[in-house]
Structure formats: structure tokens, C-alpha cells
Write an enzyme that holds these catalytic residues in place. Structure first.
Site, PDB file in Angstrom:
ATOM      1  N   ASP A   1      23.515 -63.929 -71.565  1.00 58.72           N
ATOM      2  CA  ASP A   1      22.385 -62.998 -71.599  1.00 58.72           C
ATOM      3  C   ASP A   1      22.053 -62.462 -72.985  1.00 58.72           C
ATOM      4  O   ASP A   1      20.952 -61.989 -73.222  1.00 58.72           O
ATOM      5  CB  ASP A   1      22.659 -61.809 -70.674  1.00 58.72           C
ATOM      6  CG  ASP A   1      22.624 -62.200 -69.203  1.00 58.72           C
ATOM      7  OD1 ASP A   1      21.994 -63.235 -68.898  1.00 58.72           O
ATOM      8  OD2 ASP A   1      23.219 -61.498 -68.384  1.00 58.72           O
TER       9      ASP A   1
ATOM     10  N   ASP B   1      20.134 -58.454 -75.278  1.00 58.73           N
ATOM     11  CA  ASP B   1      20.064 -57.785 -73.985  1.00 58.73           C
ATOM     12  C   ASP B   1      20.658 -56.384 -74.148  1.00 58.73           C
ATOM     13  O   ASP B   1      20.149 -55.575 -74.898  1.00 58.73           O
ATOM     14  CB  ASP B   1      20.787 -58.608 -72.922  1.00 58.73           C
ATOM     15  CG  ASP B   1      20.439 -58.173 -71.509  1.00 58.73           C
ATOM     16  OD1 ASP B   1      19.528 -57.346 -71.346  1.00 58.73           O
ATOM     17  OD2 ASP B   1      21.077 -58.649 -70.563  1.00 58.73           O
TER      18      ASP B   1
ATOM     19  N   ASP C   1      27.416 -53.939 -71.117  1.00 57.01           N
ATOM     20  CA  ASP C   1      27.172 -53.972 -69.678  1.00 57.01           C
ATOM     21  C   ASP C   1      28.504 -53.982 -68.951  1.00 57.01           C
ATOM     22  O   ASP C   1      29.434 -54.695 -69.364  1.00 57.01           O
ATOM     23  CB  ASP C   1      26.390 -55.228 -69.277  1.00 57.01           C
ATOM     24  CG  ASP C   1      24.910 -55.135 -69.605  1.00 57.01           C
ATOM     25  OD1 ASP C   1      24.507 -54.146 -70.247  1.00 57.01           O
ATOM     26  OD2 ASP C   1      24.165 -56.055 -69.214  1.00 57.01           O
TER      27      ASP C   1
ATOM     28  N   ARG D   1      18.930 -45.877 -71.536  1.00 60.48           N
ATOM     29  CA  ARG D   1      20.175 -46.368 -70.921  1.00 60.48           C
ATOM     30  C   ARG D   1      21.407 -45.979 -71.734  1.00 60.48           C
ATOM     31  O   ARG D   1      22.100 -46.831 -72.270  1.00 60.48           O
ATOM     32  CB  ARG D   1      20.137 -47.879 -70.711  1.00 60.48           C
ATOM     33  CG  ARG D   1      19.058 -48.327 -69.763  1.00 60.48           C
ATOM     34  CD  ARG D   1      19.187 -49.807 -69.439  1.00 60.48           C
ATOM     35  NE  ARG D   1      18.154 -50.244 -68.515  1.00 60.48           N
ATOM     36  CZ  ARG D   1      18.040 -51.476 -68.021  1.00 60.48           C
ATOM     37  NH1 ARG D   1      18.924 -52.391 -68.376  1.00 60.48           N
ATOM     38  NH2 ARG D   1      17.076 -51.773 -67.187  1.00 60.48           N
TER      39      ARG D   1
END
Length: 444
Positions: free
Chosen positions: A240, A264, A268, A320
Site C-alpha cells: 500500500d 498511504d 497502520d 487521522r
């Protein structure tokens, strides 16, 4: 006629030859699927074992360590450290750093770091007790048979391994770097950049520490055959472009990492990952900073528990920090100085406990709100437990709370828990966030 037969035979042979690789590829794909299913099952059992049924006890332990640290720091020291630049002797400003950073002999006892974790990722000891592996070669040319001395060769080895670097280097990964369990990547003593290539993947493994490296300008990997352990390699699809991807893994600690500009996310954590601490890190120049839970359908993320502590969320960040689905996240004593949409968001009823952070809102009146609930009406999200306690909100910043107002207070009363340090202390606590410049024989 014979010419026609010969032509037909040649065509048949060519078709058969073309079919053989297809069969091999299918066999490899089936073998890979079985291999990763087994890894996923083992990993999920570790997720269940790592889950803490009383997460507030973990948050309290973190808060208690910070309180003790601040009690031993004089007001004069605090005044000195609050300046923009500090060039004096080593001073630790949070309990992680106080555990190791000002000891000039840190290079003679690298394993000491493994005893310094806090929060949900505290059990991570990485490669403690194993051999020390020195990366001497920044190249990354062979994905299936990596060259000894490279980081790819190091991370696939069996058993605990403490990985360090023989010199300053920039490593451009041709494909995602897939790690085995029980590993520490320790960049102290060198300036190590993972940059201009693929990122780091922590998939279905346990017990990993990543410390004191710089991860930036990460791009997607094209995929292909990649070795993930001494005993296995297989086909990987396109990656990603995450800086660090935590996928179905437990007991992970990321500390003193500087991150920016990934295709990205910067970090994560998805697919049932839990027991994670992200601390002392510096994030800049990015849109989607941190995603905790990637799918509304992945209910195993209800076991996700993450501590985000002592980080600096800095210039040119958009959103985020983190964005959460399901799970329980403790956001404590971080310094948020920039965002261009929102700071903390989520969906699917996560519990988010924010304590002792500093939030400085952008100039625009449209983006003063720290929080954002996504894909839910107020009638749904008003029951989500999002609490703010002791946060310092500046320049018009505001936090929209929801859920039970007594969420934190009840635990503090019932278990005699310790409150977090106030948000006014966050700039001090995060003073040395990001990758360090450590030299053997000197404090960091």
C-alpha cells in the site's frame, strides 16, 4: 503435410510450456494461502491472549509513571527545557527516556531499552537476549535470497535478534520489508533512513520493537516473490505504501521514530493487531497519519488496544492522529501543534481516552474541532466513549465528548487509579520526540 504436423506439434509444445508456469503459480498461490491462513489463526490466538479486560489499569500505570517522573523534575529544569532549543546536558522528560537515554553506556547495554516500555505495548521486548546483528549493507536487491549484512536478511532470521547498524545509511527497499517475530530494529548510533522505496510490514508476528529510525518518502511496492522467513517465501501483491504496517500482530512498540511523506498511511494497525505502543515519535508532512482498524467488517479489531504517548504531531499534517475503528485507544501527553481537517477521528464505536494532551487549533474557524465521528449520526455516536481529561486546548480548539461522563472517573474511584499529567506539561514531555542523534559513549 509433415510441415503442418510439425507446426501443430510446435504449437502444442509452446502451449504446454506456457501452461507449466501457470500451474506453478497456482500451486504457489494455494500453498501461500494455506501458509498465511495458519499464520493468521496463530496470530489471532495471540491477540486474544494479549487482550486486557480492564484496560484502564494499563492507562493508570502509564499515568503513574509520568507523574513520578515529573515529581522528580524541578521547576527550574522545566523552565529551561520549555524553550524552543535546548543544548545543555542530557535531560529525560518522560519515563521511557528516563529509563535509558541519559546513560552514556547505553551502547554497552542495548537490551536495557526493552525494559523501558509503557502502555499496552509494554510486554514487547523485541530481540532481547538474542544475538546482535549488525547491518552493514544498505542494498536490497534479492527479495528471495537476501544478502547477509542487509536489513532484509536480518529480519527474516529465526529467534530473538537485536538489529543495529554499522554506519549511517539510507535503505531503499525494493519491496515491503516483512519481519519475523522477536526482532528489534535499533537505529541508535547511526542515522538510518528507510526511504524512497517500500515500507515495513509487521504481519502475523509477535514481539517487535522499532526504535530510532527515520521513515519517509515511502512508495508502493510492485509485489512479487518475497521471503518472509528463513523457511518460506511466496508471492505478494502490491504493497500500500504505508511507512509501518502492523497486520494481525501483537506486542509491538514503536519509539523515537521520525516519519513523513508516505504514499498511504504513516502507521497502520489492522486485522486484529493489539498490545501496541507508539511513543516519542515525530510526525510531519502527511495526510492520513495513523489508521487503527481498516474495515468495518473486521470485528476482531474490538480486541485492539493501543497507547499513543509522548508524540509530537507537527507541521503539515491533515488528519487521522489517529482514526480508530472499534478497540480502545489511550491518547496521553502528546503535543498536537498542526492539523488541517481534524486530529482524532473514528467510527464503529471505539473507546478513545484523551488525557493530558496539548491541542493547538489551526487559524481557520472551520477546523477548530479536534474530533470527527465518521459515517454515524449523533443518535449513534453519542454513546461512544470519547473522553477528554486534563487536555490543554488552545487557539479555540475544542473536543466533543460522548458516552458515559463517568467512564474514567469510575475506574479511578474503583481501582484508585492515577490521573494523567496535565496538558500544560505535554510540550515538556514530548521535548525530544523523533529520531535521536546518539553516539556511543555519550548520553542520547
Amino acid at each position: 503435410m509433415e510441415g503442418t504436423k510439425l507446426t501443430s506439434c510446435l504449437i502444442l509444445l509452446a502451449c504446454f510450456a506456457a501452461f507449466i508456469p501457470t500451474l506453478n503459480a497456482q500451486e504457489i498461490e494455494l500453498e501461500d494461502a494455506s501458509y498465511w491462513r495458519e499464520r493468521a489463526l496463530i496470530a489471532y490466538n495471540r491477540t486474544l491472549g494479549a487482550y486486557k479486560p480492564y484496560p484502564h489499569l494499563v492507562t493508570s500505570h502509564t499515568n503513574e509513571q509520568v507523574r513520578r517522573m515529573l515529581e522528580n523534575t524541578t521547576n527550574d529544569t522545566r523552565r529551561v527545557l520549555r524553550g524552543n532549543k535546548y543544548k545543555g546536558p542530557c535531560m529525560a522528560t518522560n519515563p521511557i527516556d528516563n529509563c535509558w537515554r541519559c546513560n552514556p553506556e547505553w551502547a554497552d547495554n542495548r537490551f536495557r531499552l526493552a525494559d523501558c516500555g509503557i502502555g499496552f505495548g509494554k510486554p514487547a521486548i523485541g530481540g532481547k537476549g538474542g544475538p546482535i546483528y549488525v547491518v552493514t549493507d544498505p542494498s536490497d536487491e534479492d527479495m528471495v535470497n537476501p544478502k547477509p549484512g542487509t536489513i532484509r536478511h536480518a529480519v527474516i532470521q529465526k529467534g530473538p535478534l537485536w538489529i543495529i547498524f554499522g554506519r549511517d545509511m539510507t535503505i531503499r527497499l525494493n519491496q515491503e520489508l516483512i519481519m519475523e517475530s522477536d526482532k528489534t530494529i535499533d537505529g541508535r548510533g547511526a542515522k538510518v533512513h528507510i526511504a524512497y522505496g517500500a515500507g515495513i510490514t509487521i504481519q502475523f508476528v509477535n514481539n517487535v520493537i522499532i526504535h530510532d529510525i527515520r521513515v519517509h518518502d515511502i512508495v508502493k511496492g510492485s509485489g512479487g516473490m518475497i521471503r518472509n522467513s528463513v523457511d518460506h517465501f511466496g508471492f505478494r501483491t502490491e504493497s500500500d505504501g504505508d511507512g509501518i504496517s502492523i497486520f494481525g500482530s501483537t506486542n509491538v512498540w514503536i519509539d523515537h521514530v521520525s516519519m513523513s511523506k508516505c504514499s498511504d498511511g504513516l502507521i497502520d494497525a489492522i486485522e486484529g493487531s493489539t498490545a501496541i505502543t507508539i511513543s516519542n515519535s515525530h510526525f510531519t508532512d502527511h495526510n492520513d497519519v495513523m489508521l487503527l482498524g481498516a474495515s468495518n467488517h473486521q470485528v476482531k479489531d474490538k480486541h485492539m488496544q493501543v497507547t499513543i504517548a509522548f508524540n509530537h504531531f507537527g507541521k503539515r499534517l491533515i488528519q487521522r492522529m489517529p482514526r480508530v475503528r472499534y478497540g480502545f485507544v489511550h491518547v496521553v501527553n502528546n503535543d498536537y501543534t498542526h492539523w488541517n481537517m481534524y486530529a482524532i477521528g473514528g467510527s464503529q464505536a471505539p473507546t478513545i481516552i484523551c488525557q493530558g494532551n496539548r491541542f493547538i487549533a489551526p487559524r481557520s474557524d472551520r477546523i477548530k474541532e479536534i474530533t470527527k465521528r465518521e459515517y454515524a449520526e449523533e443518535s449513534e455516536w453519542k454513546s461512544w466513549n470519547w473522553r477528554s481529561e486534563g487536555d490543554l486546548m488552545m487557539n479555540g480548539a475544542y473536543f466533543v465528548e460522548s458516552g458515559d461522563p463517568a467512564t474514567v472517573e469510575n475506574f479511578e474511584r474503583d481501582f484508585n487509579l492515577v490521573k494523567a499529567a496535565k496538558g500544560i506539561e505535554a510540550p515538556l514531555i514530548t521535548k525530544f520526540a523523533g529520531a535521536l542523534n546518539c553516539l556511543p559513549g555519550s548520553p542520547c
